[in-house]
Design an enzyme around this catalytic site. Structure first.
Site, PDB file in Angstrom:
ATOM      1  N   CYS A  75      37.061  19.547  16.328  1.00 14.30           N
ATOM      2  CA  CYS A  75      38.168  18.586  16.354  1.00 14.30           C
ATOM      3  C   CYS A  75      37.817  17.405  17.250  1.00 14.30           C
ATOM      4  CB  CYS A  75      39.438  19.267  16.855  1.00 14.30           C
ATOM      5  SG  CYS A  75      40.151  20.432  15.682  1.00 14.30           S
ATOM      6  N   CYS A  81      25.131  18.264  -3.676  1.00 15.18           N
ATOM      7  CA  CYS A  81      25.762  18.933  -2.538  1.00 15.18           C
ATOM      8  C   CYS A  81      24.664  19.315  -1.549  1.00 15.18           C
ATOM      9  CB  CYS A  81      26.584  20.140  -2.983  1.00 15.18           C
ATOM     10  SG  CYS A  81      25.620  21.537  -3.568  1.00 15.18           S
TER      11      CYS A  81
END
Length: 374
Positions: free
Chosen positions: A201, A334
């Site tokens: 975060c 990917c």
């Protein structure tokens, strides 16, 4: 479809609890019987942070009888923007202590079992044993994998959510669902070999209010499983884009289909043709001729570099709305090729032409090629 309730109800609620939960009793199809099931339920919450905080608040308020809350961290001042269970005065204290306090304030009959420990593959089954439902609010794939593996062995449903930046996903995994329902596991959504290092975060940020929204959603899924009310998210992934104010849903099926009896096997000629995998030179040549290079990795992955001119659409978003990628044809990219294969099949099913960059970005990293960095 609704599932049978997971928990047998307690014999009766005391008068104080009946008054406290009276608005549940008024819900059509819920009533006191569902409330008594909640009182008998045991939910394990792994992580007492951005998702675990609203989960604990919601489940305690709902009247769940026992909550096991597992987290080894202490409260930091930077947690308070999103981890609403904690207060300024809690900074420096164990996060699980906040769970004990807030549950007692909301629901005196709820018992919180605080476990100040890091869940690992070695202790996961022991820590989660006895729970009717497990909710994963952790933020590392290593821990998520350990939780999911333990739930598979224990046969208990796993309510799962993730929030990053302005985006979120939520679903239910269950290795032993009711008869006639296909089991769905974490690896069906994120095979371990396709997951790179996840950003913290602190690195990419997270919208605090979105944590509350998703935590409340996870708590609701647990309530539905416990009481047998409503349709759980097993086999479906809910995708939230907070910036666009949009919620989408993607079907999730087992990655490996059950074996087909020989008599019922589909002839090879009738099977779907395989997705074509091409090397980087061929991919760039196709781009030069009008194909779109479509990168289906997550934003934290594409931030480390993308192929020049590539269009970025995360896999979950693409599965929800294949047309967002454009008109094609596509060469899908990917990390190692697994997600690209799934995306290419979805695009082909939607009527687009699609191939896959063989080996993904990992196969071509370090070859001297130049990527475009965000």
């Amino acid at each position: 479809m609704p599932f049978p309730p997971l928990v047998k109800p307690v014999d009766a609620l005391d008068q104080a609890e009946r008054v406290r939960t009276a608005r549940h009793a008024s819900l059509a199809g819920f009533g006191e019987i569902a409330q008594r099931r909640l009182a008998a339920a045991h939910v394990a919450v792994v992580g007492a942070g951005g998702l675990g905080s609203p989960v604990v608040l919601a489940l305690a308020a709902a009247g769940v009888g026992t909550l096991t809350v597992i987290d080894d961290d202490g409260v930091e001042a930077s947690n308070l923007q999103r981890q609403v269970m904690h207060r300024v005065g809690d900074v420096g204290r164990p996060k699980v202590d906040s769970a004990v306090r807030v549950a007692a304030d909301l629901s005196p009959g709820t018992v919180v079992r605080p476990v100040q420990a890091r869940l690992t593959p070695a202790n996961a089954r022991q820590l989660l044993a006895g729970a009717h439902v497990v909710i994963d609010g952790t933020d590392t794939f290593e821990t998520r994998d350990a939780v999911a593996t333990a739930c598979e062995h224990l046969g208990v449903p796993l309510v799962w959510g993730v929030v990053q930046e302005f985006h979120a996903q939520a679903t239910v995994f269950w290795s032993s669902p009711p008869p006639g329902v296909a089991p769905v596991r974490l690896r069906d959504l994120y095979p371990a070999e396709t997951v790179g290092e996840l950003p913290t975060c602190a690195a990419v940020g997270v919208l605090g209010s979105l944590c509350l929204q998703v935590g409340a959603l996870l708590a609701t899924e647990a309530v539905k499983l416990i009481t047998g009310v409503g349709e759980p998210l097993l086999g479906r992934v809910l995708i939230i884009d907070a910036l666009r104010g949009r919620t989408d849903e993607v079907a999730l099926r087992p990655a490996v289909a059950p074996a087909v009896p020989a008599a019922a096997a589909v002839p090879a000629a009738a099977a779907a043709s395989p997705i074509v995998h091409i090397d980087l030179d061929a991919a760039l040549a196709a781009q030069a001729q009008g194909s779109t290079l479509l990168d289906v990795r997550e934003p934290h992955e594409t931030a480390t570099g993308v192929l020049p001119g590539a269009v970025e659409v995360p896999l979950a978003t693409l599965l929800a709305e294949p047309a967002r990628a454009g008109s094609g044809p596509f060469v899908v990219v990917c990390k190692v090729g697994v997600r690209a294969e799934r995306a290419a099949r979805a695009l082909r099913d939607a009527g687009f032409e699609a191939s896959v960059l063989a080996g993904g970005m990992d196969a071509w990293d370090g070859t001297g090629r130049r990527w475009v960095h965000a």
